[in-house]
Design a protein around this motif. Sequence first.
Motif, PDB file in Angstrom:
ATOM      1  N   ALA A 193       0.829  -1.205   0.000  1.00  0.00           N
ATOM      2  CA  ALA A 193       0.000   0.000   0.000  1.00  0.00           C
ATOM      3  C   ALA A 193       0.863   1.256   0.000  1.00  0.00           C
ATOM      4  O   ALA A 193       0.519   2.261  -0.646  1.00  0.00           O
ATOM      5  CB  ALA A 193      -0.927  -0.002   1.207  1.00  0.00           C
ATOM      6  N   ASN A 196       1.653   1.930  -3.336  1.00  0.00           N
ATOM      7  CA  ASN A 196       0.449   1.985  -4.163  1.00  0.00           C
ATOM      8  C   ASN A 196       0.402   0.831  -5.163  1.00  0.00           C
ATOM      9  O   ASN A 196       0.043   0.997  -6.326  1.00  0.00           O
ATOM     10  CB  ASN A 196       0.347   3.328  -4.901  1.00  0.00           C
ATOM     11  CG  ASN A 196      -1.061   3.598  -5.411  1.00  0.00           C
ATOM     12  OD1 ASN A 196      -2.028   2.980  -4.967  1.00  0.00           O
ATOM     13  ND2 ASN A 196      -1.181   4.495  -6.382  1.00  0.00           N
ATOM     14  N   GLU A 197       0.764  -0.353  -4.680  1.00  0.00           N
ATOM     15  CA  GLU A 197       0.737  -1.564  -5.500  1.00  0.00           C
ATOM     16  C   GLU A 197      -0.416  -2.456  -5.050  1.00  0.00           C
ATOM     17  O   GLU A 197      -0.646  -2.613  -3.847  1.00  0.00           O
ATOM     18  CB  GLU A 197       2.058  -2.321  -5.376  1.00  0.00           C
ATOM     19  CG  GLU A 197       3.266  -1.543  -5.880  1.00  0.00           C
ATOM     20  CD  GLU A 197       4.572  -2.278  -5.622  1.00  0.00           C
ATOM     21  OE1 GLU A 197       4.531  -3.369  -5.021  1.00  0.00           O
ATOM     22  OE2 GLU A 197       5.633  -1.750  -6.012  1.00  0.00           O
ATOM     23  N   ASN A 250      -6.084   1.022   3.482  1.00  0.00           N
ATOM     24  CA  ASN A 250      -6.383   1.895   2.337  1.00  0.00           C
ATOM     25  C   ASN A 250      -6.607   3.343   2.779  1.00  0.00           C
ATOM     26  O   ASN A 250      -6.198   4.285   2.081  1.00  0.00           O
ATOM     27  CB  ASN A 250      -7.607   1.375   1.583  1.00  0.00           C
ATOM     28  CG  ASN A 250      -7.312   0.100   0.818  1.00  0.00           C
ATOM     29  OD1 ASN A 250      -6.181  -0.114   0.369  1.00  0.00           O
ATOM     30  ND2 ASN A 250      -8.312  -0.760   0.651  1.00  0.00           N
ATOM     31  N   GLN A 254      -4.216   6.249   1.657  1.00  0.00           N
ATOM     32  CA  GLN A 254      -5.025   7.044   0.730  1.00  0.00           C
ATOM     33  C   GLN A 254      -5.044   6.451  -0.683  1.00  0.00           C
ATOM     34  O   GLN A 254      -4.829   7.146  -1.679  1.00  0.00           O
ATOM     35  CB  GLN A 254      -4.523   8.499   0.709  1.00  0.00           C
ATOM     36  CG  GLN A 254      -4.658   9.189   2.054  1.00  0.00           C
ATOM     37  CD  GLN A 254      -4.220  10.635   2.030  1.00  0.00           C
ATOM     38  OE1 GLN A 254      -3.839  11.181   0.991  1.00  0.00           O
ATOM     39  NE2 GLN A 254      -4.279  11.290   3.176  1.00  0.00           N
ATOM     40  N   ASN A 255      -5.289   5.153  -0.737  1.00  0.00           N
ATOM     41  CA  ASN A 255      -5.499   4.488  -2.022  1.00  0.00           C
ATOM     42  C   ASN A 255      -6.417   3.293  -1.792  1.00  0.00           C
ATOM     43  O   ASN A 255      -6.860   3.050  -0.672  1.00  0.00           O
ATOM     44  CB  ASN A 255      -4.166   4.076  -2.664  1.00  0.00           C
ATOM     45  CG  ASN A 255      -3.334   3.147  -1.777  1.00  0.00           C
ATOM     46  OD1 ASN A 255      -3.830   2.155  -1.270  1.00  0.00           O
ATOM     47  ND2 ASN A 255      -2.055   3.498  -1.579  1.00  0.00           N
ATOM     48  N   GLU A 256      -6.714   2.564  -2.846  1.00  0.00           N
ATOM     49  CA  GLU A 256      -7.586   1.392  -2.747  1.00  0.00           C
ATOM     50  C   GLU A 256      -6.865   0.162  -3.281  1.00  0.00           C
ATOM     51  O   GLU A 256      -7.452  -0.680  -3.961  1.00  0.00           O
ATOM     52  CB  GLU A 256      -8.881   1.639  -3.533  1.00  0.00           C
ATOM     53  CG  GLU A 256      -9.729   2.780  -2.991  1.00  0.00           C
ATOM     54  CD  GLU A 256     -10.283   2.485  -1.601  1.00  0.00           C
ATOM     55  OE1 GLU A 256     -10.561   1.299  -1.313  1.00  0.00           O
ATOM     56  OE2 GLU A 256     -10.434   3.439  -0.810  1.00  0.00           O
ATOM     57  N   SER A 257      -5.594   0.047  -2.949  1.00  0.00           N
ATOM     58  CA  SER A 257      -4.776  -1.020  -3.538  1.00  0.00           C
ATOM     59  C   SER A 257      -4.914  -2.361  -2.826  1.00  0.00           C
ATOM     60  O   SER A 257      -4.537  -3.389  -3.375  1.00  0.00           O
ATOM     61  CB  SER A 257      -3.302  -0.596  -3.540  1.00  0.00           C
ATOM     62  OG  SER A 257      -2.844  -0.401  -2.215  1.00  0.00           O
TER      63      SER A 257
END
Length: 301
Positions: A193, A196-197, A250, A254-257
């Motif tokens: 995360a 961002n993978e 997440n 701050q991503n949805e990985s």
Amino acid sequence: MANILIVGGTGCVGIETTQALLQQGTHKIICLSRGQTTHAENQHITYQKGDILDLDSLSLALETHAITHVLHVAALRTSDCKAQPHLAVKINVNGTANLLEAIRQYGKVQRLVFLSTAAVYTVSDDESFVSENSPTTPLNAYTATKLAGEQLVECYSTNYQIPSTILRPQIIYGLSRGSEGSTAGVSTAITKAFHNEPFTIPFGGTTGFHYAPDIGQNTTLALISSPQHFACYNLPVESLSLSEITQNINREFQNESISHDSTIYPFPTGLIYDAFKKDFPDYSLTPFTTALTQMHQQLAQ
């Protein structure tokens, strides 16, 4: 000041306990290693060549360094035990017997701590949170050999007056956890995360989790200040669903990985750790959200 032998010192629990002991600043730490190590020594850490399958090397380490306390965290992992059950018995059972015999012959160890696992518990619909008195089962080669190790430790503690403590953790996560085994999926997810993978944690449901530095702190308490001659403890744990975990990861990065699989492992929902809490009121239990923030900061350095 204690002279502490850590057998299995290069693994996650060994590393974290070493760090916790160093924070106290008064102990001499000896890590048993089968070969050359790349770790730099300092005035408090020595790497001693030895092998848990070699009784003489264990005896030499105890005598050479005037050992007062022993942490036994060396073991063949779950997947390796499944693939090579005979080797699992050789390392996890015979190796434990060698260490206990070396300690018995030496006669000067003030405390042995043996790391077992909460995977030894029988999972039932009637008892989702388990105590140390809950039923156990040899679910696989790993848990069978851990239960055998526990029985050996109790036998030597009772019959040869070796003060001993058995610890049962659930799933450990943290930057020192490594990526081996499916239960390392939470630790891997945090690193993924950060970059961002995408990554899918390979199990679901709800179970107990320990932040790796907490394991180090709590193992140190059991090693240095245990009030019981013999005891078996569940370690303090936070019960979390994988949905909560993925959402928090997440959100932190701050991503949805990160996602998780729906596979349910035969693990308890959580552990009852009242006995540990009573005997070690200064125990550590960091909330997952706080641990995430700490790991995020470390990864960003």
